[in-house]
Design a protein around this motif. Structure first.
Motif, PDB file in Angstrom:
ATOM      1  N   ARG A 131       0.858  -1.185   0.000  1.00 47.66           N
ATOM      2  CA  ARG A 131       0.000   0.000   0.000  1.00 47.66           C
ATOM      3  C   ARG A 131       0.893   1.233   0.000  1.00 47.66           C
ATOM      4  O   ARG A 131       2.081   1.157   0.306  1.00 47.66           O
ATOM      5  CB  ARG A 131      -0.937   0.033   1.210  1.00 47.66           C
ATOM      6  CG  ARG A 131      -0.236   0.173   2.555  1.00 47.66           C
ATOM      7  CD  ARG A 131      -1.234   0.347   3.702  1.00 47.66           C
ATOM      8  NE  ARG A 131      -0.605   0.352   5.002  1.00 47.66           N
ATOM      9  CZ  ARG A 131      -0.091   1.438   5.594  1.00 47.66           C
ATOM     10  NH1 ARG A 131      -0.116   2.605   4.993  1.00 47.66           N
ATOM     11  NH2 ARG A 131       0.453   1.345   6.790  1.00 47.66           N
ATOM     12  N   GLU A 132       0.291   2.364  -0.338  1.00 52.02           N
ATOM     13  CA  GLU A 132       1.024   3.626  -0.276  1.00 52.02           C
ATOM     14  C   GLU A 132       1.209   4.013   1.183  1.00 52.02           C
ATOM     15  O   GLU A 132       0.295   3.855   1.997  1.00 52.02           O
ATOM     16  CB  GLU A 132       0.265   4.736  -1.004  1.00 52.02           C
ATOM     17  CG  GLU A 132       0.313   4.624  -2.516  1.00 52.02           C
ATOM     18  CD  GLU A 132       1.720   4.736  -3.097  1.00 52.02           C
ATOM     19  OE1 GLU A 132       2.528   5.558  -2.596  1.00 52.02           O
ATOM     20  OE2 GLU A 132       2.007   3.981  -4.035  1.00 52.02           O
ATOM     21  N   PRO A 133       2.374   4.533   1.542  1.00 48.29           N
ATOM     22  CA  PRO A 133       2.583   4.951   2.926  1.00 48.29           C
ATOM     23  C   PRO A 133       1.825   6.236   3.247  1.00 48.29           C
ATOM     24  O   PRO A 133       1.550   7.037   2.364  1.00 48.29           O
ATOM     25  CB  PRO A 133       4.095   5.181   3.002  1.00 48.29           C
ATOM     26  CG  PRO A 133       4.523   5.418   1.598  1.00 48.29           C
ATOM     27  CD  PRO A 133       3.575   4.656   0.725  1.00 48.29           C
ATOM     28  N   GLU A 134       1.501   6.399   4.525  1.00 45.86           N
ATOM     29  CA  GLU A 134       0.884   7.624   5.016  1.00 45.86           C
ATOM     30  C   GLU A 134       1.963   8.435   5.727  1.00 45.86           C
ATOM     31  O   GLU A 134       2.614   7.941   6.641  1.00 45.86           O
ATOM     32  CB  GLU A 134      -0.248   7.299   5.985  1.00 45.86           C
ATOM     33  CG  GLU A 134      -1.406   6.577   5.345  1.00 45.86           C
ATOM     34  CD  GLU A 134      -2.484   6.198   6.353  1.00 45.86           C
ATOM     35  OE1 GLU A 134      -2.482   6.724   7.480  1.00 45.86           O
ATOM     36  OE2 GLU A 134      -3.327   5.364   5.987  1.00 45.86           O
ATOM     37  N   GLY A 135       2.153   9.663   5.322  1.00 41.79           N
ATOM     38  CA  GLY A 135       3.171  10.506   5.943  1.00 41.79           C
ATOM     39  C   GLY A 135       4.572  10.054   5.579  1.00 41.79           C
ATOM     40  O   GLY A 135       4.784   9.352   4.590  1.00 41.79           O
ATOM     41  N   HIS A 136       5.528  10.473   6.408  1.00 41.78           N
ATOM     42  CA  HIS A 136       6.926  10.121   6.165  1.00 41.78           C
ATOM     43  C   HIS A 136       7.178   8.644   6.462  1.00 41.78           C
ATOM     44  O   HIS A 136       6.605   8.093   7.403  1.00 41.78           O
ATOM     45  CB  HIS A 136       7.855  10.950   7.048  1.00 41.78           C
ATOM     46  CG  HIS A 136       7.900  12.393   6.662  1.00 41.78           C
ATOM     47  ND1 HIS A 136       8.472  12.836   5.504  1.00 41.78           N
ATOM     48  CD2 HIS A 136       7.425  13.487   7.287  1.00 41.78           C
ATOM     49  CE1 HIS A 136       8.355  14.137   5.424  1.00 41.78           C
ATOM     50  NE2 HIS A 136       7.712  14.569   6.499  1.00 41.78           N
ATOM     51  N   VAL A 137       8.061   8.046   5.681  1.00 39.31           N
ATOM     52  CA  VAL A 137       8.505   6.678   5.941  1.00 39.31           C
ATOM     53  C   VAL A 137       9.848   6.780   6.651  1.00 39.31           C
ATOM     54  O   VAL A 137      10.737   7.503   6.206  1.00 39.31           O
ATOM     55  CB  VAL A 137       8.638   5.858   4.646  1.00 39.31           C
ATOM     56  CG1 VAL A 137       9.184   4.470   4.941  1.00 39.31           C
ATOM     57  CG2 VAL A 137       7.304   5.773   3.933  1.00 39.31           C
TER      58      VAL A 137
END
Length: 147
Positions: free
Chosen positions: A104-110
């Motif tokens: 899935r696409e990350p939310e916020g900074h990784v």
């Protein structure tokens, strides 16, 4: 026109004219290009093949290390962040690693979960959602921690 069997075989395998000429010791223009035209096979550019996806490019730029770490060998942004460019877009290696692991696409900074410098192992990444869930779980188990 008489086409060499070995040339035709390598053309069908997708090698470039230059690669075939080098491997078989034949003339790229006279032998290979003419055979390609006669067989109706489109030309293949020489050199490295472009990556089909950011994930493909990611795997080309990492070096395995001990304990499951993957060390970034590619370029870095002006901030020192492991980065790459694909399809005209600048991407961070950690975001790509996160997508590989979590689908899935990350939310916020990784951010990395390990302290190994340059590690971009997919299993060692977390985004805001995972950090918040981890903090909530920690608080539920251990209570509020005062600083």
């Amino acid at each position: 026109m008489q086409i060499r069997v070995d040339v035709a075989e390598l053309l069908r395998a997708g090698l470039s004219d230059k690669a075939i000429a080098s491997e078989l010791g034949v003339d790229a223009k006279k032998t290979v290009r003419r055979a390609r035209i006669a067989l109706g096979i489109a030309p293949v550019p020489s050199g490295k093949r472009p990556a089909g996806s950011p994930e493909d490019l990611f795997w080309r730029r990492v070096q395995p290390a001990e304990d499951g770490h993957l060390i970034w060998t590619g370029s870095r942004s002006s901030f020192g962040t492991p980065a790459l460019r694909h399809g005209g877009k600048n991407l961070t290696a950690l975001r790509i690693a996160f997508r590989i692991k979590h689908h899935r696409e990350p939310e916020g900074h990784v951010t990395p979960t390990c302290d190994r410098d340059g590690c971009v192992a997919p299993a060692h990444t977390q985004d805001r959602r995972i950090r918040e869930r981890t903090n909530t779980l920690f608080t539920a188990i251990f209570g509020e921690v005062s600083a």
